[in-house]
Design an enzyme around this catalytic site. Structure first.
Site, PDB file in Angstrom:
ATOM      1  N   ASN A  35       9.775  27.345 137.414  1.00 22.31           N
ATOM      2  CA  ASN A  35      10.188  28.692 137.023  1.00 22.31           C
ATOM      3  C   ASN A  35       9.702  29.770 137.986  1.00 22.31           C
ATOM      4  OD1 ASN A  35      10.778  30.960 134.935  1.00 22.31           O
ATOM      5  ND2 ASN A  35       8.577  31.122 135.313  1.00 22.31           N
TER       6      ASN A  35
ATOM      7  N   ASP B   4      -0.549  29.453 143.957  1.00 21.13           N
ATOM      8  CA  ASP B   4       0.521  30.142 144.660  1.00 21.13           C
ATOM      9  C   ASP B   4       1.452  29.049 145.176  1.00 21.13           C
ATOM     10  OD1 ASP B   4       2.188  31.449 146.459  1.00 21.13           O
ATOM     11  OD2 ASP B   4       0.632  32.857 147.093  1.00 21.13           O
ATOM     12  N   VAL B   5       2.664  28.995 144.630  1.00 15.68           N
ATOM     13  CA  VAL B   5       3.560  27.874 144.978  1.00 15.68           C
ATOM     14  C   VAL B   5       3.995  27.914 146.443  1.00 15.68           C
ATOM     15  CG1 VAL B   5       4.401  27.557 142.604  1.00 15.68           C
ATOM     16  CG2 VAL B   5       5.680  29.048 144.184  1.00 15.68           C
TER      17      VAL B   5
ATOM     18  N   LYS C 166      18.949  31.171 145.204  1.00 16.79           N
ATOM     19  CA  LYS C 166      19.382  30.518 143.962  1.00 16.79           C
ATOM     20  C   LYS C 166      20.541  29.547 144.231  1.00 16.79           C
ATOM     21  CE  LYS C 166      16.187  32.023 141.363  1.00 16.79           C
ATOM     22  NZ  LYS C 166      15.227  31.092 140.746  1.00 16.79           N
TER      23      LYS C 166
ATOM     24  N   TYR D 229      18.371  36.896 147.879  1.00 18.57           N
ATOM     25  CA  TYR D 229      18.006  36.341 146.564  1.00 18.57           C
ATOM     26  C   TYR D 229      19.082  35.353 146.108  1.00 18.57           C
ATOM     27  CZ  TYR D 229      17.013  35.741 141.635  1.00 18.57           C
ATOM     28  OH  TYR D 229      16.764  35.169 140.416  1.00 18.57           O
TER      29      TYR D 229
ATOM     30  N   PHE E 231      11.111  41.052 136.208  1.00 23.68           N
ATOM     31  CA  PHE E 231      11.901  40.705 137.400  1.00 23.68           C
ATOM     32  C   PHE E 231      12.303  41.942 138.215  1.00 23.68           C
ATOM     33  CE2 PHE E 231      16.065  39.725 139.325  1.00 23.68           C
ATOM     34  CZ  PHE E 231      15.824  38.515 139.954  1.00 23.68           C
TER      35      PHE E 231
ATOM     36  N   ALA F  42       4.181  35.317 132.913  1.00 28.01           N
ATOM     37  CA  ALA F  42       5.037  36.448 132.515  1.00 28.01           C
ATOM     38  C   ALA F  42       6.445  35.931 132.240  1.00 28.01           C
ATOM     39  CB  ALA F  42       5.078  37.498 133.631  1.00 28.01           C
TER      40      ALA F  42
END
Ligand code: NAP
Length: 255
Positions: free
Chosen positions: A90, A63-64, A160, A156, A193, A15
């Site tokens: 990503n 699934d990371v 990042k 979040y 998102f 996606a």
């Protein structure tokens, strides 16, 4: 650098920005290694990616957040897919928009497990072989959220900010090898998102993009391909990009 025939591994390719990256690298004639949990979406993209110019597509469910699964998936790659030239880290998400002291620990854990630990697991699995082969490029998705924290987004934004530190640390640790390390840090991009952030609440998600022109996933994919196609001795450390209607993670112009 030409990417024709290069192996490009995109995580979270089912996606949004990851999907746009798959198509952008397809147009460069790359061989695409695509992973996400919704493997059926990856399979549904295959024919269109080949039409767009991909030399080959190998898609698998991943699934990371599951380190053992990540290490096994990379270790078990067929020989012809082992020499990964470009890794696009990503896969990622936000969950919830709450004051920190009212937030849900399960949301925090999902974000940290995916955006920080997943990023580390995939990088750890892929980079040793890049160093060994003397060729490779790791491009990770950061965010303007990693530069300036916004209200109700502390966790979040923290993930990042962690991506930023990991990207900078990795660049230092591969110094002396030809492996390149880049962070692409967009502001607001219209993808799923916000839908994911608000647990499927479409009305709330749509409001995020009201009254402004957001970035499109293709804009970000364009910057990622640009970084990947610089001459081999050029390392783009960081690309920060926003729509014209955004100045930073706090300031927007809405009509
Ligand atoms: P998106 O449309 O929701 O796509 C997210 C992708 O990540 C999906 O393909 C999803 O695939 C995958 N993913 C999520 N959790 C995963 C997991 N545990 N294992 C494997 N894959 C997983 O969101 P997007 O906007 O394209 O986000 C992509 C990246 O860009 C994220 O790292 C995000 O933080 C970053 N970013 C987004 C924006 C923005 O405004 N949209 C701005 C700056 C940075 P499955 O669900 O199929 O697993």
């Amino acid at each position: 650098m030409k990417l024709t025939g290069s192996i490009v591994f995109v995580t979270g390719a089912s996606a949004g920005i990851g999907e746009a990256c798959a198509f952008a690298f397809a147009r460069e004639g790359a061989r695409l290694l695509l992973a996400a949990r919704r493997v059926e979406r990856l399979e549904a993209m295959r024919a269109k990616l080949m039409d767009a110019g991909a030399q080959d597509v190998h898609a698998f469910g991943l699934d990371v957040r599951d380190n053992a699964a990540v290490q096994k998936a990379i270790a078990d790659l067929p020989d012809v897919w082992r020499a990964i030239d470009v890794l696009v880290n990503n896969a990622g998400l936000s969950r919830g928009l709450d004051k920190l002291y009212e937030g849900k620990p399960e949301d925090w854990e999902e974000m940290i497990d995916t955006n920080v630990k997943g990023l580390l697991y995939v990088t750890r699995a892929v980079v040793p072989e890049m160093v060994e082969r003397g060729r490779g490029h790791v491009i990770s998705l950061g965010s303007t959220a990693g530069e300036i924290t916004y209200p109700k987004g502390a966790v979040y934004c923290a993930t990042k900010a962690a991506e930023r530190a990991i990207n900078d640390g990795l660049r230092q640790d591969v110094l002396g090898t030809p492996v390149r390390v880049t962070s692409v840090d967009p502001g607001m991009v219209e993808t799923d998102f916000s839908l994911v952030r608000f647990h499927g609440d479409e009305t709330r998600a749509a409001k995020v993009y009201q009254g402004l022109i957001p970035l499109k996933p293709e804009d970000v994919a364009d910057a990622i391909v640009w970084a990947a196609t610089r001459p081999a001795h050029v390392n783009i450390a960081r690309v920060v990009m926003t729509t014209i209607d955004q100045a930073n993670s706090l300031m927007f112009h809405r009509s």
